[in-house]
Structure formats: C-alpha cells, structure tokens
Motif scaffolding. Structure first.
Motif, short mmCIF file in Angstrom:
data_model
loop_
_atom_site.label_atom_id
_atom_site.label_comp_id
_atom_site.label_asym_id
_atom_site.label_seq_id
_atom_site.Cartn_x
_atom_site.Cartn_y
_atom_site.Cartn_z
N TRP A 100 -3.55 -39.83 -19.13
CA TRP A 100 -2.47 -39.84 -18.16
C TRP A 100 -3.08 -40.00 -16.78
O TRP A 100 -3.90 -39.19 -16.35
CB TRP A 100 -1.64 -38.57 -18.29
N ALA B 237 4.65 -44.57 -17.12
CA ALA B 237 5.19 -43.37 -17.76
C ALA B 237 6.57 -43.05 -17.18
O ALA B 237 6.91 -43.51 -16.08
CB ALA B 237 4.24 -42.20 -17.56
N VAL C 136 0.14 -44.39 -18.15
CA VAL C 136 -0.53 -44.05 -19.40
C VAL C 136 -1.54 -45.14 -19.72
O VAL C 136 -1.20 -46.32 -19.73
CB VAL C 136 0.47 -43.91 -20.57
N LEU D 31 6.53 -46.81 -24.52
CA LEU D 31 5.15 -46.31 -24.52
C LEU D 31 4.51 -46.47 -25.90
O LEU D 31 5.23 -46.58 -26.91
CB LEU D 31 5.13 -44.83 -24.13
#
Length: 364
Positions: free
Chosen positions: A53, A31, A38, A115
């Motif tokens: 998370w 992250a 993540v 991501l």
C-alpha cells in the motif's frame, strides 16, 4: 532494479531499488481512498501474490491493509463501507431481499473489484474486522453441550447442540448437497455451491424460519476436493456464530464475501433457487425405486419418459444405499410391511392381476 518497480519507491526516507529474489512488481492500482495506491507483486516460481500500500508520492505505507494507520483505515471504510454493508445484508446474511438488478449491487463495489484479488481480500478482512470481527462467536465442536435442549444461556443458542452435531456430518456433493436445518430439522438443498480459494462452501436457507447459513469444507493445498473425513465449518451470519476446528475459521465470512463479489451471476442463481422437493429427485415413482433391486421388463417408450424436473439418477434418492437406509427404515418404524412380508401375506384387497390399469406387484 526489478522490472515494474517504481524508481522513486521509498520507505522511512530510504529508497528501495530491489526486491527479494523471484519477486516482481506487476501493476499499480488506485485504492478506494484519495492518495492511496496498491502495488501488486508476484513470485515468478511459486505464483504467490502480495501487495504493498503506497502513498501518491511512492512511500510504502504498509505491506498489508490491516497494518494501515487509522487515517487510511477511516478513508477506506468511508469509501467502501456503505456498499459492503448493503451487499452483506442482501447476499451474505440474507437479511434483506435480493435486489431487482444484481449488476447494480456489484457496480457499487467497482472501487473494490477493480483491485487485484489479494488486495480485495485484504480490504474485505479490514472491513469485516471493523464491522463484525469483535462480535464473532467462535466455537469448537468439542465444546458442544451434551444436553440437546435449547437454552438462551448456552454458547450454541439459538441452536440445539444435537442438530449442530448432525449438521457437521454433511458431505459436499456439488449442486446436490443436502443437509438438515439446524432450526426446523427439515431437509434443505444447497442454494449455491461456492468454490473459494481455501475450500468449497454451500449456502442454505430455511424458508420456514427465514434463516441463511453456510457450511464450508477446507481443502488443503494441492487437493481438488476436501478429504471425506473433513468436518465442515458452520457459519450463521445473523448470530455471528462460527463453529468448527480450523485455523481459517475466523476467515470463513471473508472467503464467502470474496466469492460473492467475484461472481455477480450469483444473484440470478439465488433468485431462481427453490426449496428442496422430493419430486425433483423422482421420489413418488415406486417403480423407479424398485428397479435397482429386481429386473424390469422393458416398458413402452411412453412409459420411460421422465417427468419434467425429475432425474432418476440424481443424488441421493436413486442410490441403493439411500433407499435401504432411509425409505426402508422409515417404513419399518411406521409398521409398514416389508417386501417379503407383502409377498407372503398381501392385504385382502390386493389382487394379483395384469389387467390394464392395474400394476402387478407380485412375481410370477
């Protein structure tokens, strides 16, 4: 244990060894904050996606970015905030000029774009809520004042309520979507058509006023296009005004940001976008407009060639409905003679001739 689930995963000191039926862990990502990761998950039957998370030692910190504590929020905002602010000003609101190199603008967001989409969307929502969310103005069309005057103390300022109501009648037709400006009333063509996860959006800019705004049509799950009776949601970034009836109204800016980030080519498209011009749609060629109403004698090949940049079948000017409703009404309002009246009582200087260089408007 579910495939891909870290063996040391824990929460509150308790190990986690399995997930709900149908869920699987897909991959783990870094992250945009030191010590934060993540974990992406998906449902094998529905295709639904989610993310957790995690800390570097595999502790579950939150199941959504909005649930992260202030420590992690601060680190994330420090990592992606400046780049998103610049990105927003150049693309979302149009407050600053487009960058010379569109790839450079997107390169600054690599910590975000690397991501999975579900994590990107959560971080965009987190940033937007911190930067703008508390100052958003949410307005329902039912609350628009009946008075069309523009007053600084009205909820719709700086827009005239009448123009906003007219704006909400716009229907999406892809790259040909057009509407009227809520600032100047002039005709505008969509600069971008943006298919998002929850619907389709169009970006408009009024060069006369230097303002950018969006119309967003929500599309229910399972449909390829929004219902024809669906009113769009209106978003004006400069005044943070969101107008419409939908539970997704506050998320419209996040949908737009997510699309901009996922489509780097949009910078080049915006650079080549030009204002609405009648000649782009063949207007100005009277013969092309009349061809829908009367049989036409085949013309020589040279006369059939289209002028550059014109498309006689483009929406909406070649449609019979548009010609009847707009051109004809405008002509009547201006006191111009209709076609039948022209035939019965032509102007004195109108001669019926077929000589070269003249056009015969009368029927033989």
């Amino acid at each position: 244990m579910t495939v891909g689930l870290p063996p040391s995963l824990h929460r509150g000191g308790q190990p986690l060894t399995r997930l709900y039926p149908g869920w699987q862990a897909s991959a783990r990502y870094r992250a945009p904050a030191d010590g934060l990761d993540v974990l992406s998950l998906h449902h094998t039957e529905t295709g639904q996606e989610a993310c957790w998370w995690l800390s570097s030692d595999d502790e579950i910190l939150a199941c959504h970015a909005l649930a992260l504590d202030s420590h992690w929020n601060g680190q994330i905002m420090e990592a992606i905030g400046p780049a998103l602010q610049q990105f927003c000003a150049a693309l979302l609101s149009g407050e600053t000029p487009l960058p010379d190199d569109g790839t450079g603008l997107h390169d600054s967001l690599v910590p975000l774009t690397s991501l999975p989409s579900v994590a990107q969307f959560q971080l965009l929502g987190l940033w937007f809520q911190a930067a703008v969310g508390t100052r958003l103005r949410l307005l329902s069309p039912a609350s628009l004042p009946d008075d069309d005057g523009i007053r600084p103390d009205t909820p719709t300022a700086p827009f005239a309520p009448g123009r906003l109501r007219h704006l909400l009648d716009t229907q999406p037709v892809g790259p040909h979507t057009m509407t009227t400006s809520p600032f100047s009333g002039r005709m505008l063509r969509a600069e971008l058509t943006m298919p998002t996860e929850k619907g389709v959006a169009c970006r408009f800019s009024d060069e006369e006023d230097g303002q950018t705004f969006y119309l967003f049509w929500y599309t229910p799950t399972g449909r390829k296009a929004p219902p024809k009776d669906r009113k769009p949601l209106f978003y004006h970034p400069a005044t943070r005004l969101l107008l419409g009836d939908s539970p997704f109204l506050p998320l419209v800016p996040v949908f737009l940001l997510s699309w901009f980030i996922s489509n780097p080519h949009c910078v080049e498209e915006l650079r080549h976008a030009h204002p609405f011009r009648l000649e782009d749609y063949g207007v100005g060629r009277a013969s092309a407009l009349w061809e829908e109403f009367i049989p036409a004698t085949p013309a020589p090949a040279a006369e059939k060639q289209e002028e550059a940049g014109q498309n006689r079948t483009s929406f909406p000017f070649s449609s019979e409905l548009w010609v009847r409703s707009s051109i004809f009404r405008a002509g009547q309002a201006a006191g111009l003679p209709g076609r039948e009246r022209w035939k019965k009582s032509p102007p004195q200087n109108h001669e019926k001739t077929t000589d070269a260089g003249h056009e015969n408007h009368d029927e033989s």
